[in-house]
Design a protein around this motif. Structure first.
Motif, PDB file in Angstrom:
ATOM      1  N   SER A 135      -1.633  74.719  46.145  1.00  0.00           N
ATOM      2  CA  SER A 135      -0.669  74.883  47.231  1.00  0.00           C
ATOM      3  C   SER A 135      -0.585  73.567  48.000  1.00  0.00           C
ATOM      4  N   PRO A 136       0.467  73.362  48.801  1.00  0.00           N
ATOM      5  CA  PRO A 136       0.531  72.125  49.592  1.00  0.00           C
ATOM      6  C   PRO A 136      -0.706  71.906  50.453  1.00  0.00           C
ATOM      7  N   GLU A 137      -1.225  72.983  51.030  1.00  0.00           N
ATOM      8  CA  GLU A 137      -2.411  72.853  51.875  1.00  0.00           C
ATOM      9  C   GLU A 137      -3.627  72.449  51.054  1.00  0.00           C
ATOM     10  N   SER A 138      -3.780  73.043  49.876  1.00  0.00           N
ATOM     11  CA  SER A 138      -4.895  72.695  48.995  1.00  0.00           C
ATOM     12  C   SER A 138      -4.778  71.256  48.525  1.00  0.00           C
ATOM     13  N   ASN A 139      -3.563  70.832  48.184  1.00  0.00           N
ATOM     14  CA  ASN A 139      -3.352  69.448  47.751  1.00  0.00           C
ATOM     15  C   ASN A 139      -3.733  68.464  48.853  1.00  0.00           C
ATOM     16  N   ASP A 140      -3.342  68.783  50.089  1.00  0.00           N
ATOM     17  CA  ASP A 140      -3.677  67.897  51.208  1.00  0.00           C
ATOM     18  C   ASP A 140      -5.185  67.815  51.411  1.00  0.00           C
ATOM     19  N   ARG A 141      -5.866  68.934  51.245  1.00  0.00           N
ATOM     20  CA  ARG A 141      -7.332  68.914  51.389  1.00  0.00           C
ATOM     21  C   ARG A 141      -7.977  68.075  50.297  1.00  0.00           C
ATOM     22  N   ASP A 142      -7.478  68.203  49.080  1.00  0.00           N
ATOM     23  CA  ASP A 142      -8.029  67.416  47.973  1.00  0.00           C
ATOM     24  C   ASP A 142      -7.877  65.920  48.239  1.00  0.00           C
ATOM     25  N   ILE A 143      -6.721  65.544  48.746  1.00  0.00           N
ATOM     26  CA  ILE A 143      -6.487  64.128  49.046  1.00  0.00           C
ATOM     27  C   ILE A 143      -7.405  63.667  50.174  1.00  0.00           C
ATOM     28  N   ALA A 144      -7.527  64.501  51.212  1.00  0.00           N
ATOM     29  CA  ALA A 144      -8.373  64.133  52.353  1.00  0.00           C
ATOM     30  C   ALA A 144      -9.831  63.992  51.949  1.00  0.00           C
ATOM     31  N   GLU A 145     -10.291  64.830  51.011  1.00  0.00           N
ATOM     32  CA  GLU A 145     -11.680  64.764  50.565  1.00  0.00           C
ATOM     33  C   GLU A 145     -11.999  63.437  49.880  1.00  0.00           C
TER      34      GLU A 145
END
Length: 220
Positions: free
Chosen positions: A71-81
């Protein structure tokens, strides 16, 4: 177009073919290039696209495909990690994922095939940001086109007959709908990929009849 679109090993072959051209390209670029904007992915840099791609494949390799993943939220978390990683570490993870994910995608019975196609499209986004010629082409193109045919058929997408300038045989995409004649596309394969992936295209470089450009987006 003779590639078997039902071949479960097809996504893995696409990833391997793309790995062999993309990873050397990435290792040859200076760090500054990773900060370039990825025009095809508004708000993301080249590094963000690569971090998203590497994270997605790592999730497959490690079996972390919980509900809500991609999901967009999951993708953003992956990038932030991965914000504190070096560019080289992101590329290393991407190389590992492109090497190891293929057999696991095959075992999923088609459920993850679109991920391999999406990874290849994102590689094109990166090449496009770098100004590389043939961004949505290369040795993986035949596999990508076969997966695109598969995805449009499985999603019962609108029927389309594509006469490609750079492929000997026409493609027949989408569902078979007796009451609707297929739309017609004439042009090169890279532009066809851009249309189905919702990427910008140059006006006048192709012909499309019986459908609107926005109807072709299979990732939307």
């Amino acid at each position: 177009m003779t590639t078997d679109v039902h071949d479960p090993e097809l996504p893995g072959r696409l990833l391997t073919a793309e790995r062999d051209v993309l990873i050397p390209l990435l290792r040859s670029r200076p760090d500054a290039d990773f900060a370039l904007p990825a025009a095809a992915c508004p708000g993301w840099s080249v590094r963000d696209v690569l971090a998203h791609c590497s994270a997605a494949l790592t999730r497959v390799v490690e079996g972390r495909l919980e509900e809500g993943v991609f999901s967009p939220e999951s993708n953003d978390r992956d990038i932030a990690e991965r914000a504190e990683w070096t560019n080289a570490q992101v590329v290393d993870e991407l190389e590992r994922g492109m090497t190891e994910a293929g057999p696991l995608i095959a075992e999923a019975g088609g459920k993850l095939d679109a991920l391999a196609l999406g990874e290849w499209v994102h590689a094109g986004d990166v090449r496009d940001a770098f100004g590389e010629p043939g961004a949505y082409g290369g040795p993986g193109l035949p596999y990508a086109l076969a997966l695109l045919v598969r995805r449009t058929q499985e999603r019962e997408h609108l029927p389309l007959h594509a006469d490609l300038d750079d492929v000997d045989e026409p493609l027949r995409l989408g569902a078979i709908v007796p009451q609707r004649p297929p739309a017609r596309y004439i042009g090169d394969s890279a532009t066809l990929v851009r249309l189905y992936a919702g990427r910008p295209v140059k006006a006048g470089g192709y012909e499309l009849a019986g459908a609107r450009e926005e109807e072709l987006n299979v990732f939307g």
